[in-house]
Design a protein around this motif. Structure first.
Motif, PDB file in Angstrom:
ATOM      1  N   PHE A  75      -8.318   3.376  18.356  1.00 48.40           N
ATOM      2  CA  PHE A  75      -7.858   3.693  17.201  1.00 48.40           C
ATOM      3  C   PHE A  75      -7.134   2.323  16.772  1.00 48.40           C
ATOM      4  CE2 PHE A  75      -4.646   4.780  20.232  1.00 48.40           C
ATOM      5  CZ  PHE A  75      -3.381   4.249  19.941  1.00 48.40           C
ATOM      6  N   LEU A  76      -6.909   2.205  15.356  1.00 47.50           N
ATOM      7  CA  LEU A  76      -6.374   0.810  14.566  1.00 47.50           C
ATOM      8  C   LEU A  76      -4.755   0.967  14.805  1.00 47.50           C
ATOM      9  CD1 LEU A  76      -8.554  -0.141  11.590  1.00 47.50           C
ATOM     10  CD2 LEU A  76      -7.975  -1.656  13.933  1.00 47.50           C
ATOM     11  N   PHE A  77      -3.945   0.225  15.219  1.00 39.58           N
ATOM     12  CA  PHE A  77      -2.532   0.262  15.069  1.00 39.58           C
ATOM     13  C   PHE A  77      -2.069  -0.821  15.289  1.00 39.58           C
ATOM     14  CE2 PHE A  77       1.712   1.324  16.945  1.00 39.58           C
ATOM     15  CZ  PHE A  77       2.404   1.823  15.858  1.00 39.58           C
ATOM     16  N   ALA A  78      -0.748  -1.273  14.433  1.00 39.87           N
ATOM     17  CA  ALA A  78      -0.339  -2.416  14.608  1.00 39.87           C
ATOM     18  C   ALA A  78      -0.973  -3.647  14.427  1.00 39.87           C
ATOM     19  CB  ALA A  78       0.459  -2.760  15.717  1.00 39.87           C
ATOM     20  N   SER A  83       6.142  -2.686  23.792  1.00 40.32           N
ATOM     21  CA  SER A  83       6.048  -1.340  22.890  1.00 40.32           C
ATOM     22  C   SER A  83       5.589  -2.073  21.688  1.00 40.32           C
ATOM     23  CB  SER A  83       7.514  -0.799  22.546  1.00 40.32           C
ATOM     24  OG  SER A  83       7.402   0.004  21.681  1.00 40.32           O
ATOM     25  N   LEU A  84       4.603  -1.111  20.718  1.00 41.43           N
ATOM     26  CA  LEU A  84       4.084  -1.622  19.732  1.00 41.43           C
ATOM     27  C   LEU A  84       4.706  -0.935  18.529  1.00 41.43           C
ATOM     28  CD1 LEU A  84       0.342  -1.981  20.569  1.00 41.43           C
ATOM     29  CD2 LEU A  84       1.846  -3.789  20.358  1.00 41.43           C
ATOM     30  N   GLY A  85       5.293   0.066  18.675  1.00 42.72           N
ATOM     31  CA  GLY A  85       5.760   1.217  17.650  1.00 42.72           C
ATOM     32  C   GLY A  85       5.489   2.704  18.144  1.00 42.72           C
ATOM     33  N   THR A 143       0.849  -1.069  -0.015  1.00 44.50           N
ATOM     34  CA  THR A 143      -0.159  -0.156   0.158  1.00 44.50           C
ATOM     35  C   THR A 143       0.835   1.212   0.043  1.00 44.50           C
ATOM     36  OG1 THR A 143      -0.077   0.410   2.410  1.00 44.50           O
ATOM     37  CG2 THR A 143      -1.919  -1.246   1.359  1.00 44.50           C
ATOM     38  N   ASN A 144       0.349   2.633  -0.348  1.00 43.95           N
ATOM     39  CA  ASN A 144       1.098   3.757  -0.447  1.00 43.95           C
ATOM     40  C   ASN A 144       1.139   4.253   0.981  1.00 43.95           C
ATOM     41  OD1 ASN A 144       1.578   3.272  -3.287  1.00 43.95           O
ATOM     42  ND2 ASN A 144      -0.055   4.528  -3.890  1.00 43.95           N
ATOM     43  N   THR A 145       0.357   4.134   1.864  1.00 41.26           N
ATOM     44  CA  THR A 145       0.359   5.042   3.083  1.00 41.26           C
ATOM     45  C   THR A 145       0.333   3.672   4.469  1.00 41.26           C
ATOM     46  OG1 THR A 145      -1.885   5.103   3.270  1.00 41.26           O
ATOM     47  CG2 THR A 145      -0.677   6.839   1.992  1.00 41.26           C
ATOM     48  N   ARG A 146       0.786   4.177   5.335  1.00 41.91           N
ATOM     49  CA  ARG A 146       0.589   3.295   6.624  1.00 41.91           C
ATOM     50  C   ARG A 146      -0.715   3.161   7.161  1.00 41.91           C
ATOM     51  NH1 ARG A 146       5.896   5.823   9.857  1.00 41.91           N
ATOM     52  NH2 ARG A 146       7.226   5.896   8.081  1.00 41.91           N
ATOM     53  N   SER A 147      -1.645   4.171   6.907  1.00 43.29           N
ATOM     54  CA  SER A 147      -2.851   4.013   7.292  1.00 43.29           C
ATOM     55  C   SER A 147      -3.725   2.794   6.449  1.00 43.29           C
ATOM     56  CB  SER A 147      -3.766   5.414   7.191  1.00 43.29           C
ATOM     57  OG  SER A 147      -2.977   6.379   7.719  1.00 43.29           O
ATOM     58  N   ALA A 201      -9.146  -2.973  22.596  1.00 41.71           N
ATOM     59  CA  ALA A 201     -10.487  -2.329  22.814  1.00 41.71           C
ATOM     60  C   ALA A 201     -11.506  -3.468  22.312  1.00 41.71           C
ATOM     61  CB  ALA A 201     -10.486  -1.038  22.074  1.00 41.71           C
ATOM     62  N   THR A 202     -12.584  -3.211  22.344  1.00 39.98           N
ATOM     63  CA  THR A 202     -13.620  -4.195  21.986  1.00 39.98           C
ATOM     64  C   THR A 202     -14.744  -3.207  21.050  1.00 39.98           C
ATOM     65  OG1 THR A 202     -14.950  -3.916  23.846  1.00 39.98           O
ATOM     66  CG2 THR A 202     -13.815  -5.787  23.635  1.00 39.98           C
ATOM     67  N   SER A 203     -14.534  -2.075  21.348  1.00 38.63           N
ATOM     68  CA  SER A 203     -15.506  -0.978  20.315  1.00 38.63           C
ATOM     69  C   SER A 203     -15.013  -1.068  18.857  1.00 38.63           C
ATOM     70  CB  SER A 203     -15.178   0.426  20.796  1.00 38.63           C
ATOM     71  OG  SER A 203     -16.039   1.332  19.867  1.00 38.63           O
ATOM     72  N   LYS A 204     -16.163  -1.055  17.952  1.00 41.04           N
ATOM     73  CA  LYS A 204     -15.641  -1.140  16.598  1.00 41.04           C
ATOM     74  C   LYS A 204     -15.553   0.276  15.890  1.00 41.04           C
ATOM     75  CE  LYS A 204     -15.901  -5.680  16.224  1.00 41.04           C
ATOM     76  NZ  LYS A 204     -14.891  -6.446  16.078  1.00 41.04           N
ATOM     77  N   LYS A 205     -15.783   1.333  16.577  1.00 40.87           N
ATOM     78  CA  LYS A 205     -15.555   2.853  15.880  1.00 40.87           C
ATOM     79  C   LYS A 205     -14.071   2.861  16.348  1.00 40.87           C
ATOM     80  CE  LYS A 205     -18.148   5.987  15.943  1.00 40.87           C
ATOM     81  NZ  LYS A 205     -19.265   7.064  16.408  1.00 40.87           N
ATOM     82  N   ALA A 206     -13.412   3.267  15.074  1.00 36.72           N
ATOM     83  CA  ALA A 206     -11.905   3.497  15.473  1.00 36.72           C
ATOM     84  C   ALA A 206     -11.273   4.489  14.383  1.00 36.72           C
ATOM     85  CB  ALA A 206     -11.189   2.407  15.367  1.00 36.72           C
ATOM     86  N   ALA A 207     -10.575   5.419  14.880  1.00 39.06           N
ATOM     87  CA  ALA A 207      -9.853   6.138  13.895  1.00 39.06           C
ATOM     88  C   ALA A 207      -8.428   5.518  13.372  1.00 39.06           C
ATOM     89  CB  ALA A 207      -9.222   7.643  14.762  1.00 39.06           C
ATOM     90  N   VAL A 208      -7.954   5.754  12.439  1.00 31.71           N
ATOM     91  CA  VAL A 208      -6.844   5.280  11.842  1.00 31.71           C
ATOM     92  C   VAL A 208      -5.671   6.347  11.846  1.00 31.71           C
ATOM     93  CG1 VAL A 208      -5.749   3.923   9.788  1.00 31.71           C
ATOM     94  CG2 VAL A 208      -8.018   3.719  10.476  1.00 31.71           C
ATOM     95  N   PRO A 209      -4.551   5.915  12.384  1.00 34.11           N
ATOM     96  CA  PRO A 209      -3.430   7.134  12.421  1.00 34.11           C
ATOM     97  C   PRO A 209      -2.932   7.463  10.953  1.00 34.11           C
ATOM     98  CG  PRO A 209      -2.907   5.337  14.079  1.00 34.11           C
ATOM     99  CD  PRO A 209      -4.047   4.708  13.121  1.00 34.11           C
TER     100      PRO A 209
END
Length: 861
Positions: free
Chosen positions: A522-525, A504-506, A264-268, A544-552
């Motif tokens: 948020f979604l990460f790693a 640590s995750l990053g 992909t072109n971006t990490r997000s 987390a268990t919530s399904k609403k998440a931001a993406v860095p």
């Protein structure tokens, strides 16, 4: 390693014979050139054996057999890699022939990941061959005993030179090589490159002032580029959704191969696709992985080892796996979305079939309909090897200033001698005496406006005329900032653990975390995380268990389309306008192109398509130069400003890689304005600077320059300054220099970099010249045509709607599809538009007081 005795003349052939390999002619040519003491540049396909061409050449010339008792030879060969992530893998590749042939040679690593114990050992004695990065090499050169430590060096090998050539890291390496050549005039230097369009320039920059040999490794290595096409396409496409309706087909492709890389072109985008693949195939948990530069080193090491061993089914990745690492088990490469450039696509294709004779294959996965045309264009461009050129920067003075302080730490320097040495680099070959004297004054007392501040009196001449760093504190701080890689402040992401920090995750950029509150997800790693707290530059999270998440989002998410690929796209559209739909891709998008032709026209190699339209919003101009978003931003602002000089007008601007939109709320007679004079290159520099808020752009650019030049300090480990603090500090210097030291050359450099890099003024000038040669094809349209629709969406994102963007787009598409008649794509419930969840409303930007438009804020989307 010392000069090899005659019986080593067949060492390379012997090792190849042991493995049952037959050397290619280009490998034999490099062995011969190195044996004769020649320098050069080797350009060959990825996976064709470049590493062993130069490494075996080095051993053949310098190696001696081990007796088991004698110490390994002193430092003889430096191997420069652009990414520290590649260093360990490179060292393993170099070690194999050393062990098998019994060569008395030790191989070591020196990067930012090297531990303190290993650094201490290297401080006492460097290995025979050292794999390092440009930054670590410069740091080694600041040692007081650097000349003695490098005294036996005979050869430098620069891997992936094309990745360094066009940026300041390459300039930093030029300066380091000049210092090494000054100490060892007979030094042999070789560069390795796989995808580069201007080979003579690349060779000349690396070897300046000598010429050296250019070796091209033309071998029969099949390269297949194909497309993964959806069953139907949208006639009114929009960029921004991630093409997840292609997910079932991507899953099928991954299933059919033993190991695949999904670029992909971006990490997000990588985070989202990894999550989508896991949701589609839960049984792949543990068999697919995520890899990008913000993940923890341990995570990336685990992924790379899994690829080498063939233990992973697929890895979703970014450019972090573009270079160098040898993954033989990889059979397939998929590219999600536009590759943006021919060289990048070829580089990624080479990650599969990474061995001589094996086929490299990359499959393009379009994320919207226009990228289907891009896929067809990319196949032609790769087949014809239209590889992009890269140009070395000219005289970046921030890098020069940093180098002066580094050399003052390395036992000191005498200005006349160092000037002669620096002029032995391509980038500073024309450095003037005035520039040199300014740089000396800047490191001595900070220039005219900082003389009273001791922190900026970094270098002083002693009684013998030797310029040195007198302060231990200044020396320590300078060693911490060596390098030219500048990014926003990053925060470490760790699991929350009572009584201490967890694993640590990053890292994520500070600007993203600043928008979240405790409890947000948020979604990460590859995980759904909940923010617990932010403390001491660390983000503490729980699962987390919530399904609403931001993406860095990380900076750099919007790469512009290269000229080579853009020209290929225009050729495809030109062929379609003449009724030629020869490829499967063009036949698939034929319904879109037919609507475009019936409502307007298609661009071609000889025409410049312009569409004018009146709507409830105002008077629209859509223009399609196909020059990339950076050029289009400058062009749109330039056109708006030039028209505004004759009639008071306020414009909203939207740009993408294909074209631009100008929208005025008051009536504009576009037909009378669209003349060749509007596209004139006369007074271009003046008009561009006047049309944009160039001062603010230069202020942002100055932050990077100030950091490299040592004006601002990002902080000690564990106490780094925030991005806001750094911006404030650099902004203060910017204002002080403009008021009290307007001749400061760092200000000039900031303006030049804005024009050259952010606005691509050189490419803009070429675009204007090309547009003047084309026939203007103006069409008055009643409604938004397919090519204009993505530009409307770009504008809506930032400025117009308080309702959800996806809902508005869905309604517009339905209206346009109805007007276009039968044959349109009907999005499924969870596909296409519905997958776009990040549709937050944005405020409409207000025009400046003088009526000129504000440039669109780049969001990294």
């Amino acid at each position: 390693m010392n000069e090899a005795p005659p019986h080593h003349a067949t060492l390379a052939q012997d090792w190849f014979a042991r493995r049952g390999w037959q050397p290619f002619p280009f490998q034999q040519e490099v062995w011969q050139a190195v044996s004769q003491g020649e320098s050069g540049l080797l350009h060959a396909t990825t996976g064709s054996g470049k590493t062993y061409a130069v490494w075996l050449g080095a051993m053949q010339r310098f190696a001696s057999h081990s007796t088991g008792n004698d110490k390994p030879a002193p430092l003889t060969v430096l191997w420069i890699t652009p990414m520290r992530a590649l260093a360990a893998d490179t060292a393993r590749a170099l070690q194999a022939p050393v062990d098998e042939l019994g060569i008395n040679c030790s191989i070591g690593l020196r990067t930012g990941d090297t531990g303190s114990a290993e650094r201490a050992r290297q401080g006492r004695r460097l290995p025979s061959a050292l794999v390092t990065t440009p930054e670590s090499l410069t740091l080694l050169l600041t040692r007081a005993d650097a000349q003695q430590a490098f005294g036996q060096l005979r050869m430098v090998i620069v891997d992936e030179w094309h990745e360094l050539l066009g940026n300041k890291r390459g300039v930093q390496l030029q300066l380091a090589l000049a210092r090494l050549r000054h100490w060892m005039p007979e030094l042999i230097v070789w560069g390795l490159s796989a995808t580069l369009g201007n080979l003579e320039h690349a060779r000349d920059v690396l070897l300046y002032p000598a010429k050296g040999r250019l070796v091209q490794g033309r071998i029969d290595k099949p390269l297949v580029v194909d497309s993964l096409l959806p069953p139907s396409i949208e006639r009114f496409p929009w960029a921004g959704h991630l093409g997840l309706r292609m997910l079932p087909q991507v899953v099928e492709e991954i299933e059919s191969a033993a190991t695949s890389l999904v670029f992909t072109n971006t990490r997000s985008q990588a985070e989202r696709w990894y999550q989508a693949l896991l949701e589609a195939r839960p049984d792949w948990a543990g068999l697919i992985a995520l890899h990008h530069g913000s993940l923890a080193r341990e995570v990336r090491d685990w992924v790379e080892l899994g690829l080498k061993q063939g233990a992973l089914k697929a890895v979703v990745c970014t450019s972090s796996l573009d270079l160098g690492v040898d993954f033989l088990p990889v059979e397939r490469v998929l590219q999600i979305g536009s590759p943006k450039g021919v060289a990048r696509l070829m580089q990624r294709a080479g990650r599969s079939g990474h061995a001589p004779g094996r086929t490299s294959r990359v499959t393009l996965v379009p994320t919207h309909s226009l990228e289907v045309i891009e896929a067809a264009a990319a196949q032609v461009a790769v087949a014809e090897r239209r590889v992009e050129a890269r140009e070395a920067p000219q005289q970046p003075l921030d890098v020069l200033v940093q180098h002066l302080v580094s050399m003052a730490l390395s036992g000191g320097f005498r200005p006349p001698e160092l000037l002669a040495e620096i002029r032995q680099t391509w980038s500073y070959r024309d450095l003037s005496e005035n520039q040199w004297q300014w740089a000396l004054a800047f490191v001595r007392h900070g220039g005219e406006s900082l003389t009273a501040y001791p922190d900026y009196q970094r270098v002083e001449p002693d009684e013998n005329g030797l310029w040195k760093v007198p302060s231990r504190r200044v020396a320590m701080r300078h060693r911490m900032i060596i390098g030219t890689i500048v990014s926003d402040a990053s925060l470490t992401v760790k699991f929350w653990a009572r009584g201490g920090s967890g694993r640590s995750l990053g890292s994520v950029e500070e600007g993203f975390i600043a928008r979240l509150r405790p409890g947000d997800c948020f979604l990460f790693a590859g995980r759904l995380l909940e923010l617990v707290r932010v403390e001491n530059m660390t983000v503490y999270v729980n699962r987390a268990t919530s399904k609403k998440a931001a993406v860095p989002r990380w900076n750099g998410g919007r790469m512009p389309l290269s000229s080579e690929l853009a020209d290929a796209v225009v050729e495809q559209l030109g062929a379609a306008s003449r009724g030629h739909f020869d490829s499967a891709e063009l036949r698939l998008v034929q319904p879109l192109l037919q609507v475009q032709m019936s409502w307007s026209a298609l661009p071609s190699e000889t025409t410049l398509l312009a569409e004018v339209m009146k709507s409830r919003e105002g008077w629209h101009l859509f223009l399609y130069p196909f020059a990339g978003r950076h050029v289009h931003l400058g062009l749109a602002s330039l056109l708006a400003w030039r028209m505004g000089q004759h009639q008071p007008l306020t414009f909203s601007i939207a740009v993408n890689d294909y074209g631009l939109e100008l929208l005025s709320a008051t009536e504009v007679d576009w037909l009378s304005w669209l003349t060749t004079d509007l596209f004139s290159a006369d007074n271009l520099l003046h008009d561009v600077l006047a049309s944009l808020n160039a001062g603010e752009l230069a202020r942002r650019r100055f932050r990077e320059i100030a950091r490299i030049a040592g004006l601002v300090f990002s902080g000690y480990p564990g106490a780094q300054k925030s991005a806001r603090q750094l911006q404030a500090s650099s902004g203060l210097f910017f204002d002080v220099f403009r008021q009290y030291d307007p001749a400061n050359l760092l200000l000039t450099q900031a303006e030049e970099e804005v024009l050259r890099q952010e606005l691509e003024v050189g490419r803009l000038e070429q675009t204007l010249a090309r547009l003047q040669r084309r026939q203007l094809d103006v069409h008055q349209v009643k409604r938004t045509a397919p090519l204009a629709f993505p530009l409307m969406v770009e504008r809506f994102r930032e400025s117009m709607s308080s309702e959800r963007l996806a809902d508005r787009i869905r309604r517009m598409v339905a209206e346009l599809d109805k007007a276009a008649g039968p044959g349109g794509y009907q999005p499924e419930r969870n596909a296409a538009i519905a997958v776009e969840k990040e549709t937050r409303p944005a405020r409409k930007p207000r025009p400046r007081k003088d009526g000129t438009p504000k440039p669109r804020k780049e969001t990294g989307r």
